[in-house]
Scaffold this motif. Structure first.
Motif, PDB file in Angstrom:
ATOM      1  N   ASP A  31       0.846  -1.188   0.000  1.00 47.56           N
ATOM      2  CA  ASP A  31       0.000   0.000   0.000  1.00 47.56           C
ATOM      3  C   ASP A  31       0.885   1.243   0.000  1.00 47.56           C
ATOM      4  OD1 ASP A  31       1.028  -0.014   2.554  1.00 47.56           O
ATOM      5  OD2 ASP A  31      -0.866  -0.536   3.524  1.00 47.56           O
ATOM      6  N   GLU A  32       0.268   2.417   0.124  1.00 49.96           N
ATOM      7  CA  GLU A  32       1.023   3.659   0.058  1.00 49.96           C
ATOM      8  C   GLU A  32       2.024   3.792   1.207  1.00 49.96           C
ATOM      9  OE1 GLU A  32       0.979   6.007  -2.521  1.00 49.96           O
ATOM     10  OE2 GLU A  32       0.028   4.217  -3.337  1.00 49.96           O
ATOM     11  N   GLU A  33       1.627   3.345   2.398  1.00 51.71           N
ATOM     12  CA  GLU A  33       2.528   3.447   3.553  1.00 51.71           C
ATOM     13  C   GLU A  33       3.784   2.604   3.349  1.00 51.71           C
ATOM     14  OE1 GLU A  33       2.475   2.599   8.393  1.00 51.71           O
ATOM     15  OE2 GLU A  33       0.640   2.374   7.195  1.00 51.71           O
ATOM     16  N   ARG A  34       3.591   1.380   2.892  1.00 53.34           N
ATOM     17  CA  ARG A  34       4.739   0.500   2.661  1.00 53.34           C
ATOM     18  C   ARG A  34       5.595   1.022   1.509  1.00 53.34           C
ATOM     19  NH1 ARG A  34       4.266  -6.086   2.198  1.00 53.34           N
ATOM     20  NH2 ARG A  34       6.270  -6.521   1.210  1.00 53.34           N
ATOM     21  N   ARG A  35       4.974   1.564   0.489  1.00 53.94           N
ATOM     22  CA  ARG A  35       5.710   2.094  -0.652  1.00 53.94           C
ATOM     23  C   ARG A  35       6.602   3.265  -0.244  1.00 53.94           C
ATOM     24  NH1 ARG A  35       4.969   5.533  -5.234  1.00 53.94           N
ATOM     25  NH2 ARG A  35       3.129   6.481  -4.298  1.00 53.94           N
ATOM     26  N   GLN A  36       6.060   4.159   0.566  1.00 51.95           N
ATOM     27  CA  GLN A  36       6.843   5.294   1.027  1.00 51.95           C
ATOM     28  C   GLN A  36       7.975   4.853   1.958  1.00 51.95           C
ATOM     29  OE1 GLN A  36       6.658   8.291  -0.150  1.00 51.95           O
ATOM     30  NE2 GLN A  36       4.857   7.868  -1.414  1.00 51.95           N
ATOM     31  N   GLY A  37       7.698   3.836   2.785  1.00 52.59           N
ATOM     32  CA  GLY A  37       8.737   3.293   3.652  1.00 52.59           C
ATOM     33  C   GLY A  37       9.881   2.701   2.858  1.00 52.59           C
TER      34      GLY A  37
END
Length: 527
Positions: free
Chosen positions: A495-501
């Motif tokens: 998801d977006e959170e994992r992608r940014q991480g």
């Protein structure tokens, strides 16, 4: 990655000649800037390189089936064999080429560019010969099968390196996403160009249909009571000539786009170098195909791609025979592609604003109500155009999202496997493998279904069973496949959170490598 490994990799004299520290510092700063940011010109040149695949793909996808049936006058059974075997062969070559590309050595042009440059002239030659009707009857099936398979193989040698090039033009995730948006816009525009060239040139010389009360001659030509044979024969020859002219124009554009890509894009050496010893083909396949997020992404898009390929492969026949708009089908196809082109910037904004998974759900399902509408109401040209506009919006999402999300999976893989590198081409080639295999299945099954339903070659109308089959192939079947794909995609974990991480972690790893590079440069200067 340990600092020692970074120093070992970048201390090569061929990369960093020994010069005063200040000069090296300037060079490192410039390289950092180049790794992070791409000029608009570079993005456009990179995007233009994707046009040949889509121009030829749209021409083949929309017109090859009807060409084999109504112009080359092959039996539907043999046409289905050509379409299935050709796409299946194409699918098999993708992982093979991907593996070979991943083991390619660095050259002055990079690792990807030589493949693109060498394959181009042979690809355009075989593409042109696909649209040539040989003067012999018995060798037609073999002719089309051989040149279709050859073209698909050569196209693979172009497209797999080009797809993997996404990971080598920049190390910055935002820049890659931006370049991907440019690419998708140009690629959808390429489908417009391919559909327009093929449709408008061929549409001016449509193969003549034959009414039911006719005599069929032994050589495959038909006549109404023998009196109109010459007219029919000349008209069919004009249609054959139109297909050759269209293919020549497309071949010219193929070469020009490849030249722009080669001259306008610089493959970054830092990104492209292997940091580990290359593993065997099966080890690479096992590592890539055993990675859960990649498998879920590919399987989800496999079903949605199959849905749109069924629609694409049969829509021309559906418009021509089931809806009865024989003289308008090329314009309706063009509207689909124009709508898709105009929708790309919207979907790029949408996925940034709301996230890529949300864009998948909204974008892919947008066309479903219109797929149902087109087969549930009476034949109407206005409704056909409305449905085409709506379908184009979903086609744009189907084009953009897979290629925008594949780099996220590759980044996630790099974070989980920091000591492994050089597998980008394998990731991309296996995605292309599955989509092409799906295309082969869709074209083979649909053409074979038309044969079982009693398709009449060059008929002015078709039996009710054929019309029913075409309705199933453009509406119920794609709708079911779309929902199956979205159900699988629900399990996709990035998801977006994992992608940014992942983005932050990769940035830290690159900064560590750059620090190691600076240290090795300073040591070399002191020595």
């Amino acid at each position: 990655m340990a600092k020692g490994e970074g120093a070992e990799q970048y201390a090569s004299a061929s990369l960093l000649p020994t010069k005063p520290i200040s000069q090296d510092g300037i060079k490192i700063a410039k390289r950092r800037d180049n790794n992070g940011r791409l000029s608009m010109c570079s993005k456009l040149c990179y995007a233009i390189g994707g046009a040949p695949y889509q121009i030829t793909g749209s021409a083949l996808g929309f017109f090859l089936q009807i060409y084999l049936l109504d112009v080359a006058q092959l039996d539907p059974f043999y046409a289905s064999i050509i379409l299935f075997v050709g796409r299946a062969w194409d699918a098999v070559t993708d992982p093979t080429v991907g593996f070979l590309v991943s083991r390619s050595r660095w050259t002055r042009c990079g690792r990807m560019m030589p493949w693109i440059l060498i394959s181009t002239p042979f690809a355009v030659l075989t593409y042109f010969l696909i649209w040539y009707v040989p003067p012999v009857e018995q060798g037609k099936v073999l002719w089309y099968l051989v040149f279709y398979c050859l073209f698909q193989s050569l196209q693979t040698c172009f497209h797999v390196p080009y797809s993997a090039l996404t990971m080598f033009i920049s190390m910055d995730q935002k820049e890659r996403d931006s370049a991907t948006a440019y690419r998708m816009t140009v690629e959808v525009l390429g489908t417009v160009v391919g559909t327009a060239i093929q449709g408008q040139i061929v549409g001016r010389a449509i193969a003549p249909c034959l009414p039911g009360d006719l005599d069929v001659l032994d050589n495959g030509n038909s006549t109404l009571l023998g009196s109109d044979f010459n007219i029919t024969h000349i008209s069919l020859d004009e249609t054959k000539q139109a297909y050759l002219i269209a293919s020549a124009v497309i071949c010219t554009m193929y070469v020009l786009c490849a030249a722009v890509l080669f001259l306008g894009v610089r493959e970054q050496e830092e990104c492209g170098r292997l940091k580990t010893e290359p593993m065997s083909f099966f080890e690479g396949v096992r590592m890539v195909m055993g990675y859960g997020p990649y498998v879920k992404l590919v399987m989800g898009f496999l079903f949605t791609s199959l849905a749109f390929m069924l629609l694409e492969g049969n829509f021309a026949l559906f418009i021509t025979y089931t809806l009865g708009f024989r003289n308008d089908f090329q314009n309706i196809l063009l509207v689909i592609m124009l709508s898709g082109t105009l929708s790309i910037p919207f979907w790029q904004w949408f996925l940034i604003r709301f996230g890529k998974k949300t864009a998948v759900y909204i974008g892919i399902t947008w066309a479903v109500p219109f797929m149902i509408l087109i087969v549930c109401i009476e034949s109407s040209l206005i409704v056909a155009y409305v449905v085409s506009v709506a379908a184009g919006v979903s086609v744009a999402a189907a084009f953009l999202l897979p290629w925008s999300m594949l780099p996220d999976v590759v980044d996630d893989f790099k974070v989980k496997n920091p000591d492994s590198s050089g597998h980008e081409a394998i990731f991309y080639s296996f995605y292309v493998f599955f989509t092409k295999f799906a295309s082969g299945i869709s074209l083979g099954i649909s053409t074979l279904s038309l044969d079982f339903a009693g398709y009449v070659t060059r008929g002015c109308s078709q039996p009710d069973a054929v019309n029913l089959t075409l309705k199933v192939l453009v509406s119920p079947a794609p709708v079911v496949l779309i929902f199956l794909g979205l159900f699988i995609f629900k399990t996709y974990p990035i998801d977006e959170e994992r992608r940014q991480g992942n983005r932050k972690l990769l940035q830290e790893m690159r900064e560590s490598d750059q620090d190691s590079e600076t240290e090795s440069t300073e040591l070399g200067s002191v020595v």
